[in-house]
Scaffold this active site. Structure first.
Site, PDB file in Angstrom:
ATOM      1  N   GLU A  30      37.739  43.436  40.672  1.00 39.39           N
ATOM      2  CA  GLU A  30      38.248  42.941  39.358  1.00 39.39           C
ATOM      3  C   GLU A  30      37.114  41.833  39.112  1.00 39.39           C
ATOM      4  OE1 GLU A  30      42.458  41.503  39.209  1.00 39.39           O
ATOM      5  OE2 GLU A  30      42.841  43.194  40.561  1.00 39.39           O
ATOM      6  N   GLU A  85      46.143  48.301  34.568  1.00 39.69           N
ATOM      7  CA  GLU A  85      47.282  48.211  35.237  1.00 39.69           C
ATOM      8  C   GLU A  85      48.765  48.393  34.443  1.00 39.69           C
ATOM      9  OE1 GLU A  85      47.219  44.150  36.886  1.00 39.69           O
ATOM     10  OE2 GLU A  85      49.237  44.185  37.777  1.00 39.69           O
ATOM     11  N   GLN A 130      40.381  43.975  32.347  1.00 43.78           N
ATOM     12  CA  GLN A 130      40.746  45.250  32.396  1.00 43.78           C
ATOM     13  C   GLN A 130      40.205  45.976  31.257  1.00 43.78           C
ATOM     14  OE1 GLN A 130      44.973  45.685  33.157  1.00 43.78           O
ATOM     15  NE2 GLN A 130      44.926  44.126  34.878  1.00 43.78           N
ATOM     16  N   TYR A 190      37.480  35.769  38.231  1.00 39.18           N
ATOM     17  CA  TYR A 190      37.525  35.512  36.855  1.00 39.18           C
ATOM     18  C   TYR A 190      36.992  34.157  36.600  1.00 39.18           C
ATOM     19  CZ  TYR A 190      40.892  39.424  37.039  1.00 39.18           C
ATOM     20  OH  TYR A 190      41.383  40.516  36.963  1.00 39.18           O
ATOM     21  N   ASN A 227      46.661  45.082  47.104  1.00 36.06           N
ATOM     22  CA  ASN A 227      45.964  44.234  46.330  1.00 36.06           C
ATOM     23  C   ASN A 227      46.106  42.878  46.578  1.00 36.06           C
ATOM     24  OD1 ASN A 227      44.853  43.761  43.095  1.00 36.06           O
ATOM     25  ND2 ASN A 227      46.654  42.699  43.296  1.00 36.06           N
ATOM     26  N   GLU A 228      45.049  42.044  46.615  1.00 32.82           N
ATOM     27  CA  GLU A 228      45.308  40.707  46.723  1.00 32.82           C
ATOM     28  C   GLU A 228      46.214  40.214  47.818  1.00 32.82           C
ATOM     29  OE1 GLU A 228      45.299  38.700  43.060  1.00 32.82           O
ATOM     30  OE2 GLU A 228      43.031  39.267  42.549  1.00 32.82           O
ATOM     31  N   ASN A 230      48.566  43.138  40.729  1.00 36.08           N
ATOM     32  CA  ASN A 230      49.833  42.592  41.240  1.00 36.08           C
ATOM     33  C   ASN A 230      50.910  43.563  41.048  1.00 36.08           C
ATOM     34  OD1 ASN A 230      48.349  40.073  41.521  1.00 36.08           O
ATOM     35  ND2 ASN A 230      49.044  39.306  39.764  1.00 36.08           N
TER      36      ASN A 230
END
Ligand code: AHR
Length: 500
Positions: free
Chosen positions: A292, A27, A349, A244, A172-173, A72
């Site tokens: 992720e 990212e 990542q 996570y 994304n999200e 993000n």
């Protein structure tokens, strides 16, 4: 001593491993791009400014696909800012991470980097501040041969041949209130449907990933997946999962049980996909993209104190310890055990930002989590066997019963190879394991690797890069078709067996 048995039958298989399960993620965030993969002027940079020491480590990991450019970040990104002559590219504030993005690196540089890293690009489009039209333009720029505005613009920028990017994330999200352009499930489902439709009209060969929930704790989890899929089912191929884990409470047994939570998360999302499939009376199956996943918590305090609007700050730089590597090994085992439905997964990542690889101006090194990923990516390819594990369990605070033994057996029929990945989660006791492999005649152990350390908090640093590294194991045998091994307390293991 605790004992465990792994029961296996060569006819009971879960499914073939899609190599994209060993994907990762870069990212525009912190020092992932700048100083991570790209640092013109560094003694390690090649003529394109790419860090060759990092490229070598990425190639070691054999990462087949890398998601880009966010995260993000993508929800406020204008991809046009990062293409064309560098002196004309504008610097912009990135509201997502509160930093300045110089745009010195953009999509063409990333495609060039990916080629050097022997990997494919998984491109995310901005569905936060933008929509179907811009996604279509980006696809036209990347994949259209020539003779149109954006394909000719790419050629003008020096990229004669299309990039042929196959995998596309639709935002994304988008369920997260922190996301730029955050949407309700209905708003997002409709946008994803129209974006996917237009993109597939332009290039029917692409595959698309719709946003699932940002994590299992989201209050909208479940209803988000159902509503979104109801609206965009025909235009998407995969649904995303993100999660996570951390050990902020200092409860290692519970932390190591997080893979049980990951397993339940995957099973729940499969159920929702199949519920929508049944209601739609369709044969089309939606598979999962766990795009992720990782441990992330060490850097939270430091990040809260970072000054705003700097360039490429040390952001999300988790220094991983040995127990993190155990959990990462376990999470990889969990993903493999769902190989029939999890087709894509991205360790988030890859470099500097919550990453297996770290850099400084003077070098690059492997964090602890590098090792389970390295071995699983190399040898976890083939068919996942449906094993039954009889092992003692412990009660974890968050996830209930967790087996002391986490394991998966992969059969690579092409190479006549069987590989066992396992974690002994006991913090006190060694574990004696056995497995009847008489159906696999003439196999012998060719490699046994153990990752363990007396200190659960041990880390690798630039000065001490080899503090936590795998060693060769001595306590495994395959005699008369019976595999036996002694797994030391808190250890990760890989046992490879080949036909003589
Ligand atoms: O990987 C770091 C961030 O975590 C990503 O930008 C976002 O998608 C997730 O919340």
């Amino acid at each position: 001593m605790k004992k465990a048995e792994i029961i296996v039958d060569r006819h009971f298989l879960i499914g073939d491993v899609d190599k994209r399960i060993f994907g990762s993620f870069i990212e525009h965030l912190g020092r992932a791009v700048y100083e991570g993969i790209y640092q013109p002027g560094s003694p390690f940079a090649d003529t394109d400014g790419m860090r060759t020491d990092v490229l070598e480590l990425v190639r070691e990991l054999q990462v087949p696909v890398v998601r880009y450019p966010g995260g993000n970040f993508v929800s406020g990104y204008h991809w046009e800012d990062g293409v064309g002559p560098k002196d004309l590219r504008p610097a912009r504030p990135d509201p997502a991470w509160q930093v300045i993005e110089t745009n010195a690196f953009g999509l063409n540089e990333f495609v060039t980097w990916a080629q050097k890293a022997d990997t494919e690009v998984m491109m995310a489009v901005n569905l936060g501040t933008r929509g179907p039209e811009d996604a279509k333009n980006l696809l036209e720029y990347c994949n259209f041969e020539s003779g149109t505005y954006y394909s000719d613009l790419r050629k003008k920028h020096g990229y004669e041949k299309p990039h042929h990017i196959k995998l596309w994330c639709l935002g994304n999200e988008m369920d997260g209130p922190w996301q730029i352009g955050h949407k309700t499930a209905v708003e997002y489902g409709r946008t994803a449907e129209e974006t996917g439709r237009m993109m597939k009209m332009l290039d029917p060969s692409i595959e698309t990933v719709a946003c699932g929930s940002s994590n299992l704790e989201m209050p909208t989890f479940g209803s988000w997946e159902e509503t979104v899929l109801n609206l965009c089912y025909d235009q998407v191929d995969y649904l995303s999962l993100h999660q996570y884990y951390g050990n902020a409470n200092g409860d290692t047994a519970d932390f190591l049980a997080s893979s049980v939570g990951m397993d339940q998360f995957i099973s729940s999302v499969i159920s929702i996909c199949d519920c929508v499939k049944a209601k739609k009376r369709t044969n089309k199956q939606i598979n999962l993209s766990f795009d992720e996943w990782n441990v992330w918590y060490h850097s939270n305090d430091a990040d809260a104190k970072l000054p705003k609007w700097s360039k490429a700050p040390h952001q999300l730089e988790d220094i991983y310890n040995f127990e993190d590597a155990l959990l990462v090994g376990s999470m990889l085992i969990t993903l493999l055990r769902h190989a029939d439905r999890v087709k894509i997964a991205c360790l988030a990542q890859l470099v500097n930002v919550i990453a297996p690889i770290m850099t400084s101006d003077t070098g690059a090194w492997r964090q602890t989590i590098f090792y389970p990923f390295f071995y699983t990516s190399r040898y976890g390819r083939g068919t996942v066997m449906n094993t039954i594990v009889e092992a003692p369990v412990y009660e974890s605070r968050t996830y209930g019963d967790a087996s002391y033994l986490d394991s998966v057996l992969i059969w690579n029929q092409e190479n006549d190879e069987l590989t066992l990945f396992a974690v002994n989660k006991s913090l006190e006791e060694d574990l004696e394991i056995s497995c009847d492999l008489r159906q696999f005649t003439e196999y012998r152990i060719v490699d046994h690797k153990i990752l363990t350390h007396e200190n659960l908090k041990a880390v690798n640093t630039e000065d001490h890069p080899l503090e936590v590294t795998p060693v060769s194991g001595q306590n495994a045998a395959l005699d008369s078709g019976k595999l036996t091994a002694l797994f030391p307390k808190h250890s990760w293991q890989m046992i490879r067996m080949c036909k003589k």
